[in-house]
Design a protein around this motif. Structure first.
Motif, PDB file in Angstrom:
ATOM      1  N   ILE A   1       1.974   2.053  12.397  1.00 41.53           N
ATOM      2  CA  ILE A   1       2.633   1.447  11.598  1.00 41.53           C
ATOM      3  C   ILE A   1       3.825   0.952  11.906  1.00 41.53           C
ATOM      4  CG2 ILE A   1       3.538   1.108   9.104  1.00 41.53           C
ATOM      5  CD1 ILE A   1       1.053   2.758   8.184  1.00 41.53           C
TER       6      ILE A   1
ATOM      7  N   ALA B   1       4.330   6.297   2.260  1.00 45.95           N
ATOM      8  CA  ALA B   1       3.420   7.389   2.564  1.00 45.95           C
ATOM      9  C   ALA B   1       3.848   8.542   3.228  1.00 45.95           C
ATOM     10  CB  ALA B   1       2.179   6.974   3.155  1.00 45.95           C
TER      11      ALA B   1
ATOM     12  N   LYS C   1      -7.904   6.926   2.558  1.00 47.82           N
ATOM     13  CA  LYS C   1      -7.245   5.842   1.972  1.00 47.82           C
ATOM     14  C   LYS C   1      -7.277   4.595   2.903  1.00 47.82           C
ATOM     15  CE  LYS C   1      -4.724   9.166  -1.057  1.00 47.82           C
ATOM     16  NZ  LYS C   1      -5.375   8.644  -2.594  1.00 47.82           N
TER      17      LYS C   1
ATOM     18  N   LEU D   1      -1.115   9.455   2.661  1.00 49.56           N
ATOM     19  CA  LEU D   1      -1.403   8.977   3.914  1.00 49.56           C
ATOM     20  C   LEU D   1      -2.778   9.975   4.133  1.00 49.56           C
ATOM     21  CD1 LEU D   1      -2.121   8.144   6.935  1.00 49.56           C
ATOM     22  CD2 LEU D   1      -0.043   6.714   6.012  1.00 49.56           C
TER      23      LEU D   1
ATOM     24  N   PHE E   1       7.973   0.197   6.487  1.00 46.06           N
ATOM     25  CA  PHE E   1       7.589   1.328   6.088  1.00 46.06           C
ATOM     26  C   PHE E   1       9.085   1.958   5.239  1.00 46.06           C
ATOM     27  CE2 PHE E   1       6.851   5.739   5.965  1.00 46.06           C
ATOM     28  CZ  PHE E   1       5.456   5.841   6.116  1.00 46.06           C
TER      29      PHE E   1
ATOM     30  N   PHE F   1       4.622  -0.463   3.147  1.00 50.19           N
ATOM     31  CA  PHE F   1       3.985   0.729   3.294  1.00 50.19           C
ATOM     32  C   PHE F   1       4.872   1.734   2.774  1.00 50.19           C
ATOM     33  CE2 PHE F   1       1.724  -1.456   6.477  1.00 50.19           C
ATOM     34  CZ  PHE F   1       0.358  -1.288   6.322  1.00 50.19           C
TER      35      PHE F   1
ATOM     36  N   ASN G   1      -5.803  -1.579   6.934  1.00 47.44           N
ATOM     37  CA  ASN G   1      -4.579  -2.352   6.770  1.00 47.44           C
ATOM     38  C   ASN G   1      -3.839  -2.810   7.875  1.00 47.44           C
ATOM     39  OD1 ASN G   1      -2.435  -3.673   5.550  1.00 47.44           O
ATOM     40  ND2 ASN G   1      -1.872  -2.439   3.714  1.00 47.44           N
TER      41      ASN G   1
ATOM     42  N   GLN H   1      -5.232   3.213   5.417  1.00 49.46           N
ATOM     43  CA  GLN H   1      -3.921   2.531   5.722  1.00 49.46           C
ATOM     44  C   GLN H   1      -4.342   1.864   7.293  1.00 49.46           C
ATOM     45  OE1 GLN H   1      -3.668   5.580   4.334  1.00 49.46           O
ATOM     46  NE2 GLN H   1      -1.890   5.773   2.853  1.00 49.46           N
TER      47      GLN H   1
ATOM     48  N   GLN I   1       0.913  -1.155  -0.022  1.00 49.06           N
ATOM     49  CA  GLN I   1      -0.041   0.025   0.023  1.00 49.06           C
ATOM     50  C   GLN I   1       1.019   1.132   0.005  1.00 49.06           C
ATOM     51  OE1 GLN I   1      -2.732   0.504   3.403  1.00 49.06           O
ATOM     52  NE2 GLN I   1      -4.250   1.747   1.921  1.00 49.06           N
TER      53      GLN I   1
ATOM     54  N   GLU J   1      -2.946  -2.749  -2.665  1.00 48.55           N
ATOM     55  CA  GLU J   1      -4.107  -2.593  -1.714  1.00 48.55           C
ATOM     56  C   GLU J   1      -4.778  -1.168  -2.088  1.00 48.55           C
ATOM     57  OE1 GLU J   1      -5.091  -3.764   0.966  1.00 48.55           O
ATOM     58  OE2 GLU J   1      -3.473  -5.473   1.522  1.00 48.55           O
TER      59      GLU J   1
END
Length: 810
Positions: A602, A586, A553, A549, A623, A584, A558, A555, A545, A643
């Motif tokens: 995250i 973002a 959306k 952010l 990330f 991830f 997820n 996240q 994904q 995603e």
């Protein structure tokens, strides 16, 4: 016909010769940065004659031209792309290897241009690529920001913003055109005079003057000799050095004034939490449109024998969202005050020239400006907007009795605010959405009354991506494999990718596709290890994904799924699940607290999951910081799962869904944006659709009936995750993620994360099952690639050209 090609040896010799002449170095003394600039110089020398020839051809043919106005152009790095489009990429790669350099290391020397943020800016870049590659006379106008959005650094899981001074080193693709600078006026007094014929004349005094100096960047068509232009405007003081004399106080005043002018093109997104920041953003928007429209009119008058009343026969201006919507009153200002048109004649010209693309259904994203700010900063522009509004509202009152009560919802100026989307609709001849469902929502809900007034203006143009960059360039092994089985014509006609369906069950071909994906995953795993120190299993499912952010959306949905899987594995360590690597990337807007909390969550979850030996390495959470085009180019070819899980009705289109589909990832998504059109093509059996529909979401918003607390009280999995957040299980102290907890339960889960949680879990069970059947999964993958040609920006641009712009290839 295409650009003359250099052989590998000629290319190598050019590098060596330039190194000697420009740097006085031998090849063994050269660093990677030297070589980057030398190859850029070679490319510029190859394309410069064609750039001039293209402009000359447009003049000779006297063709209609498109000007694409956008506050963002997310072009990424250009060296590799320009080499590809010149037909020199292979020669460059081989020459570099012969000289002992790794091509990817050389191309990585280029800093991504800090000219955009997300999908809107990347779309603009893809459109320019397609305009050139399809032989259309089409150019971009934007701003030459000195600083991009920001460089993202993650410190202890928190996003930290550093300046993105992308122009710190010389940018090899731009040419300064000082002789084409124009003057922009802010503030001042407007004086109105009545002339002998009864018409009005307007004069401005005491204005603040700013010079707009253009920098041109070539936009190279794919191996076709067409080079269009992206013109970026830089704000500079009108003062010369001799003006900065006199006593010290005047000197410092002038320096301060110069600094405030340079601020106009200083930052991509000024902090608009203050009045000064908001005003700076408005200044940027007017600076872009005034410089661009002055330039367009100057070019028209220089090259045409026609009067400006015929402007629409030779010019069309596409405004990318509402940010350049001041193009409407600015064109009116020039026609009225400088060219002495009547109001009616000026309005007719303006509304035949300007077309508007809408990019959002989010009410908070529909741009408005305080009336007082516009009056103060742009007094004449405000007067024109006020007159447009008066005439528009009178027209409704007298001609549309049924809409009289709706005038406050339609008025361009209402409740002391100027509504830019309304101005854009009223002042343009075309209003397009960017995916079928998005356009339908505009017509039936968000802009229903405008659709009643102007039904012929509304149309859909589903977004697209340039397959040259997002398949040919970023995934050369897959591209070569495709060419091996269906031939090379798909590069020019991407819809011919559909021929891959013949091979979607060919075991030998599928195994080769699988091998390419594996190699791309190994490459990304190495990048992850270099950047984070974390080792990931390249045979795990790469679940990706990557996007801005934002709450819509999701996240958060997820990461809730990841927490759920972790909880399951903690209780049942021997649970038979295919290992997963969740990836991830973002950036959150600097002042967007909840988005930054999700980034922190995250990282906190990752810090627990990645190092818990109980779960036997079955889950990894990654990330990758500082998301940009260059990073996307490395992630997308390696993705297994894409995603695309926005709350239905919120994502206008999406283009990440198209990029990953084109590289063989399978979409897990809601029926939102272009996901619907992907689903129409590939069918339910080749992607994973879940969750509320747009109609269901909009019904909840309008009529209520959703209660997040009910789900919390009845679903043990949801309750456990939220309690873990609330009690500080994920975090160093108890209050760490309480804002997320309270937003879900006490603001009634505004983006329906809990409502879609169970269907999302069930869908991922289906993903797991499908992935284990390798031939079925690879069949799905190839089917997605085969249908992805529909989402090339070439198709989108051909639709704009035929339906809106009325232009033909030159």
């Amino acid at each position: 016909m295409s650009l003359p090609k250099l052989t590998v040896n000629e290319f190598k010799e050019r590098i060596i010769d330039k190194l000697k002449s420009d740097y006085v170095k031998d090849i063994h003394e050269a660093c990677e940065n030297d070589i980057y600039y030398i190859i850029s110089s070679i490319v510029n020398e190859e394309i410069l004659p064609q750039w001039h020839a293209t402009q000359q051809k447009y003049k000779e043919k006297n063709c209609k031209q498109v000007y694409y106005l956008s506050m963002e152009f997310l072009v990424g790095s250009l060296l590799e792309s320009n080499l590809l489009n010149c037909g020199l990429l292979e020669q460059s790669n081989q020459a570099l290897e012969m000289l002992g350099f790794k091509p990817e290391k050389i191309y990585a020397q280029e800093h991504d241009a800090g000219l955009g943020n997300g999908g809107l800016g990347r779309l603009a870049a893809c459109f320019l690529d397609s305009l050139s590659s399809l032989y259309y006379a089409g150019h971009g106008y934007g701003i030459r920001y000195r600083y991009g959005l920001f460089e993202q650094r993650i410190i202890h899981g928190n996003q930290l913003e550093l300046p993105d001074y992308w122009l710190k080193n010389r940018y090899p693709w731009e040419s300064r055109k000082e002789d084409e600078a124009v003057c922009i006026h802010f503030h001042g007094d407007v004086h109105m005079f009545k002339k002998n014929d009864g018409s009005l004349e307007f004069k401005y005094k005491n204005t603040d003057k700013v010079m707009a100096v253009p920098y041109d960047i070539p936009v190279v068509g794919y191996q076709n000799d067409v080079i269009n232009t992206l013109r970026l405007w830089s704000a500079e003081s009108v003062y010369q050095e001799e003006d900065l004399t006199g006593d010290g106080s005047q000197y410092y005043h002038d320096l301060d004034h110069q600094h405030s002018i340079e601020q106009i093109t200083g930052f991509l997104y000024p902090d608009d939490s203050s009045h000064e920041g908001k005003e700076l953003r408005l200044k940027q928007q007017y600076f872009l449109v005034s410089s661009s429209i002055q330039n367009i009119i100057k070019n028209f008058k220089r090259n045409q024998k026609l009067s400006l009343s015929h402007l629409s026969e030779k010019v069309v201006i596409q405004i990318n969202d509402t940010h350049p919507s001041l193009a409407i009153p600015e064109l009116m200002r020039i026609l009225l005050d400088e060219e002495h048109f009547s109001w009616e004649s000026a309005w007719e010209v303006t509304t035949k020239v300007i077309a508007y693309t809408n990019h959002t259904t989010l009410s908070e994203a529909l741009e408005t400006w305080p009336k007082g700010m516009m009056q103060h900063l742009l007094p004449r522009i405000y007067m024109i907007i006020d007159e447009i509004n008066e005439r528009f509202c009178k027209g409704i009152w007298f001609d549309h009795e049924e809409l009289r009560e709706q005038i406050p919802e339609l008025a361009i100026i209402a409740h002391e605010q100027i509504h830019m989307a309304r101005l854009s609709i009223v002042g343009s001849f075309s209003v397009n959405g960017v995916a079928r469902i998005h356009t339908e929502i505009l017509k039936k809900k968000e802009m229903k009354h405008f659709y009643t007034l102007f039904p012929d203006r509304f149309n859909n143009k589903t977004n697209g991506i340039t397959h040259r960059r997002w398949l040919l360039q970023v995934n050369p092994k897959l591209s070569n494999l495709i060419t091996d089985v269906i031939g090379p014509k798909w590069v020019q006609r991407p819809k011919q990718l559909i021929s891959l369906l013949k091979y979607s069950k060919d075991t030998s071909f599928l195994e080769k596709v699988d091998q390419v994906k594996r190699e791309n995953k190994i490459r990304l795993a190495n990048i992850i290890h270099e950047r984070t120190g974390i080792l990931v299993d390249d045979q795990s499912i790469f679940d990706v994904q990557i996007k801005r952010l934002h709450e819509y959306k999701r996240q958060l949905l997820n990461i809730f799924h990841i927490i759920y899987l972790y909880n399951e594995l903690k209780e049942h360590p021997n649970l038979d699940i295919t290992p997963r690597t969740f990836i991830f990337a973002a950036k959150a807007a600097p002042s967007y607290h909840l988005a930054k909390e999700v980034i922190k969550l995250i990282h906190t979850v990752a810090s627990i999951v990645n190092y818990d030996s109980d779960i036997q390495g079955k889950l990894k959470v990654i990330f990758l910081e500082n998301y940009n085009v260059s990073l996307a180019e490395k992630i997308i070819p390696a993705a297994d799962i894409s995603e695309q899980i926005s709350t239905a009705s919120k994502e206008a289109s999406g283009t990440g869904n198209m990029k990953m589909m084109m590289n063989g990832a399978i979409t897990v998504g809601t029926l939102d944006g272009a996901n619907i059109e992907i689903n129409d093509l590939v069918g339910d059996q080749n992607m994973f659709i879940f969750g509320l529909t747009a109609d269901e979401v909009l019904d909840y918003y309008h009529h209520g009936g959703y209660n997040a607390t009910d789900i919390y009280n009845t679903d043990d999995r949801v309750k456990r995750i939220l309690d873990q957040l609330n009690q500080g299980e994920f975090g160093s102290h108890e209050i760490e993620f309480k804002d997320i907890y309270y937003n879900i339960l006490y603001h009634n889960d505004p983006y329906f994360v809990l409502k879609d949680f169970e269907p999302y879990l069930e869908t991922h069970e289906l993903v797991e099952r499908a992935y284990r059947d390798r031939l079925t999964w690879l069949n799905m993958s190839v089917t997605n690639i085969a249908y992805s040609g529909k989402f090339s920006s070439d198709r989108t641009i051909q639709e704009y050209a035929t339906d809106i712009w009325k232009i033909k290839p030159v």
